[in-house]
Design a protein around this motif. Structure first.
Motif, PDB file in Angstrom:
ATOM      1  N   ARG A   1     -24.773  27.301  19.532  1.00 45.87           N
ATOM      2  CA  ARG A   1     -26.049  27.588  18.876  1.00 45.87           C
ATOM      3  C   ARG A   1     -27.129  27.924  19.906  1.00 45.87           C
ATOM      4  NH1 ARG A   1     -29.155  26.678  13.986  1.00 45.87           N
ATOM      5  NH2 ARG A   1     -27.252  26.211  12.860  1.00 45.87           N
ATOM      6  N   ALA A   2     -27.085  27.223  21.044  1.00 40.48           N
ATOM      7  CA  ALA A   2     -28.083  27.501  22.073  1.00 40.48           C
ATOM      8  C   ALA A   2     -27.893  28.924  22.597  1.00 40.48           C
ATOM      9  CB  ALA A   2     -27.958  26.487  23.212  1.00 40.48           C
TER      10      ALA A   2
ATOM     11  N   TYR B   1     -28.888  28.694  31.986  1.00 38.70           N
ATOM     12  CA  TYR B   1     -29.019  27.489  31.164  1.00 38.70           C
ATOM     13  C   TYR B   1     -28.450  26.288  31.920  1.00 38.70           C
ATOM     14  CZ  TYR B   1     -28.758  24.444  27.045  1.00 38.70           C
ATOM     15  OH  TYR B   1     -28.914  23.409  26.154  1.00 38.70           O
TER      16      TYR B   1
ATOM     17  N   THR C   1     -24.233  35.385  16.736  1.00 36.67           N
ATOM     18  CA  THR C   1     -22.971  34.647  16.714  1.00 36.67           C
ATOM     19  C   THR C   1     -21.773  35.547  16.448  1.00 36.67           C
ATOM     20  OG1 THR C   1     -24.291  32.923  15.706  1.00 36.67           O
ATOM     21  CG2 THR C   1     -21.941  32.518  15.844  1.00 36.67           C
ATOM     22  N   LYS C   2     -21.918  36.412  15.448  1.00 39.22           N
ATOM     23  CA  LYS C   2     -20.791  37.266  15.067  1.00 39.22           C
ATOM     24  C   LYS C   2     -20.324  38.112  16.267  1.00 39.22           C
ATOM     25  CE  LYS C   2     -18.014  39.188  12.070  1.00 39.22           C
ATOM     26  NZ  LYS C   2     -16.947  38.404  11.460  1.00 39.22           N
TER      27      LYS C   2
ATOM     28  N   LYS D   1     -29.038  31.407  19.832  1.00 39.40           N
ATOM     29  CA  LYS D   1     -30.458  31.358  19.512  1.00 39.40           C
ATOM     30  C   LYS D   1     -31.299  31.957  20.645  1.00 39.40           C
ATOM     31  CE  LYS D   1     -33.723  28.409  17.116  1.00 39.40           C
ATOM     32  NZ  LYS D   1     -33.980  27.109  16.505  1.00 39.40           N
ATOM     33  N   ARG D   2     -30.796  31.869  21.885  1.00 42.51           N
ATOM     34  CA  ARG D   2     -31.666  32.243  22.998  1.00 42.51           C
ATOM     35  C   ARG D   2     -31.183  33.402  23.871  1.00 42.51           C
ATOM     36  NH1 ARG D   2     -32.908  26.612  25.756  1.00 42.51           N
ATOM     37  NH2 ARG D   2     -33.093  25.277  23.936  1.00 42.51           N
TER      38      ARG D   2
ATOM     39  N   THR E   1     -24.522  24.812  24.089  1.00 46.88           N
ATOM     40  CA  THR E   1     -23.712  24.868  22.870  1.00 46.88           C
ATOM     41  C   THR E   1     -23.744  26.306  22.351  1.00 46.88           C
ATOM     42  OG1 THR E   1     -25.625  24.443  21.478  1.00 46.88           O
ATOM     43  CG2 THR E   1     -24.374  22.518  22.233  1.00 46.88           C
TER      44      THR E   1
END
Lengths: 416, 105
Positions: free
Chosen positions: B67-68, B56, B77-78, B71-72, B65
């Motif tokens: 979230r990035a 990235y 997240t957990k 998501k990818r 971030t």
């Protein structure tokens, strides 16, 4: 005849439409604005509604009244952009060709991104002041509230107006004092940030104000889910924060049309060149206001400074000249701190908010990063300035790029 | 270990917060040491995240971030919080040899 299409008639879209309608030749340019909502919201006013300081009538106006006559206005939802064919498609199937496109589709809250948030407790024990209906519902709730533990939670950065959560807490402290129940209210700020704000000096100063007002901070709290029955927030690393009343600043995302066009990042914000505001992957597309992925505040002042530097740059660009790197990330916000006082902060990509005096032509200098009554009046006056000057794209005597004049760049000193 | 000692041991320049000054100096061995420093034993799942973060960075010029990543990268997240406890975005960036992620404004 060249065609310019502006997506979004919020703060950024309306300002840029007004400015370009005045500055681009009528014979050469056809300008079209597209938006799905006929109502313009004065979003900074949402903060004041829960405390009965503003009502609906202070924050809504018809969008059409603020757009210039020479601009063609289409009310409809954008389905997607096809940047290869230079065309925008609306949900009703209409297609709009453009030579240049300005994306000003803003950011919107998505409470459904956080499990449990917008379910049973929504508008009963869980509220938001980040939209009009939410802030009106919260006003009704607060009027009758007998006290308890009020938790303000920011779900995830970035959010619009990153100082608004702090202002909400300062105003809540004042409001509960006035209602004579401050001793029965616990105020808690649960934030993913390491402190009160993102920038060290302001964070320290604002953190001090929170402590002074007896507001507890729970830093580095990344909410995973809300348990509306147990009235608890649970973080990804298993911290629990209990509440009686939850005020949430939900996840913010860019427009779904951006996602459908495959032009956004993971939050549907459009990758944008930081100093020229051109879309990174397209040479005839520009992005203004909250729709960008820039590391600048999502705030009306930023949109205003962007429009100021964008308009002359765009005029150069369509004449075949190169874009100048003129946008510096400038932001400027009033912060209501309660009891009739306020603070003013002024910063950009590289310079964090500093104490000092802000030289405001006409009104005189305003204290920076320090409480004062003049800053509070500045904020109230701002609503009039917004509707009557800013949106219409008239000149405001503020430089678009940040200046260090009046700022104290060395700790304690008065000259910098 | 202090930043100075760590710097001497790894033979790379670190900033005052212990992040690599130049992401090009990074090697998988450095990642192992920095992870140990954080009390993390790297597994294949950790490496999946580290590789994603490095790729990235090469593409975007800045660390992703949270979230990035979730998501990818294929790591939810957990789990990311379990792999890199207390501030995963920052910890991953450090172990992957990138600068400190700039907090949003």
């Amino acid at each position: 005849m060249k065609r310019l299409v502006i997506l979004g008639a919020g703060t950024a879209g309306t300002m840029v439409a007004n400015r370009l309608a005045r500055e681009l030749e009528f014979e050469d340019w056809r300008i079209t604005v597209v938006d799905s909502d006929r109502v313009h919201y004065y979003q900074p006013g949402f903060l004041l509604i829960p405390f009965g300081l503003y009502e609906r009538r202070h924050v809504v106006r018809p969008k059409r009244d603020y757009l210039p006559r020479r601009v063609e206005t289409l009310f409809g939802t954008v389905h997607h952009i096809d940047p290869e064919r230079n065309k925008v498609y609306l949900e009703d199937g209409r297609g709009l060709a453009y030579d240049y496109l300005i994306i000003a589709t803003g950011s919107h809250i998505h409470p459904e991104e956080t499990p449990g948030l917008a379910e049973d407790g929504w508008n009963r024990s869980i509220f938001t002041f980040y939209d009009l209906e939410g802030s009106l519902a919260l006003a009704r709730k607060l009027r009758a509230w007998e006290g308890g533990r009020l938790v303000l939670n920011v779900a995830e950065m970035p959010i619009k107006c990153p100082v608004a959560p702090l202002e909400f807490l300062f105003l809540a402290d004042w409001y509960f004092h006035q209602r004579g129940i401050r001793d029965r209210v616990e105020l808690v700020y649960a934030t993913p940030l390491p402190g009160a704000f993102t920038k060290p000096k302001a964070s320290e100063m604002l953190g001090g104000l929170l402590a002074e007002k007896g507001i507890q901070v729970v830093p580095e709290f990344n909410v995973m889910e809300v348990d509306p029955d147990g009235r608890r927030l649970i973080s990804y690393d298993d911290q629990v924060v209990e509440y009686d009343l939850l005020v949430s600043v939900p996840v913010h995302m860019g427009s779904e049309a951006i996602e459908r066009s495959g032009m956004g990042d993971e939050l549907n914000f459009v990758p944008t060149e930081r100093h020229t505001l051109k879309a990174k992957h397209h040479d005839n597309i520009f992005v203004l206001g909250d729709a960008t992925d820039l590391p600048a505040s999502k705030a009306g002042s930023v949109a205003h400074f962007q429009v100021d530097v964008f308009v002359p740059n765009f005029k150069r660009y369509v004449e075949g000249l190169e874009l100048l790197p003129t946008f510096d990330g400038h932001a400027n916000c009033f912060i209501e701190s309660g009891f009739g006082k306020g603070l003013l902060i002024d910063f950009n990509y590289d310079v964090e908010p500093l104490p000092g005096m802000y030289p405001l032509p006409g009104l005189g200098p305003m204290p920076l990063l320090r409480e004062s009554r003049v800053n509070h009046w500045g904020k109230l006056l701002f609503r009039w300035i917004y509707w009557n000057i800013l949106l219409k794209g008239k000149e405001l005597p503020l430089p678009a790029q940040m200046s260090l004049a009046g700022k104290w760049t060395h700790g304690g000193g008065h000259h910098g | 270990m202090s930043t100075a000692e760590l710097q001497a041991k790894l033979n790379v320049a670190l900033d005052p917060e212990g992040f690599l000054v130049d992401p090009e100096d990074w090697t998988p061995e450095i990642a192992e040491v920095l992870a140990q420093e954080e009390g993390i034993q790297l597994t294949e799942r950790h490496w999946q995240v580290i590789r994603f973060v490095r790729d990235y960075y090469r593409e975007h010029g800045e660390p992703p971030t949270l979230r990035a990543i979730t998501k990818r990268s294929g790591v939810p997240t957990k789990e990311l919080y379990q792999l890199f406890p207390k501030g995963p975005a920052k910890k991953v960036a450090r172990i992957a040899g990138l600068g400190k992620p700039k907090g949003c404004i």
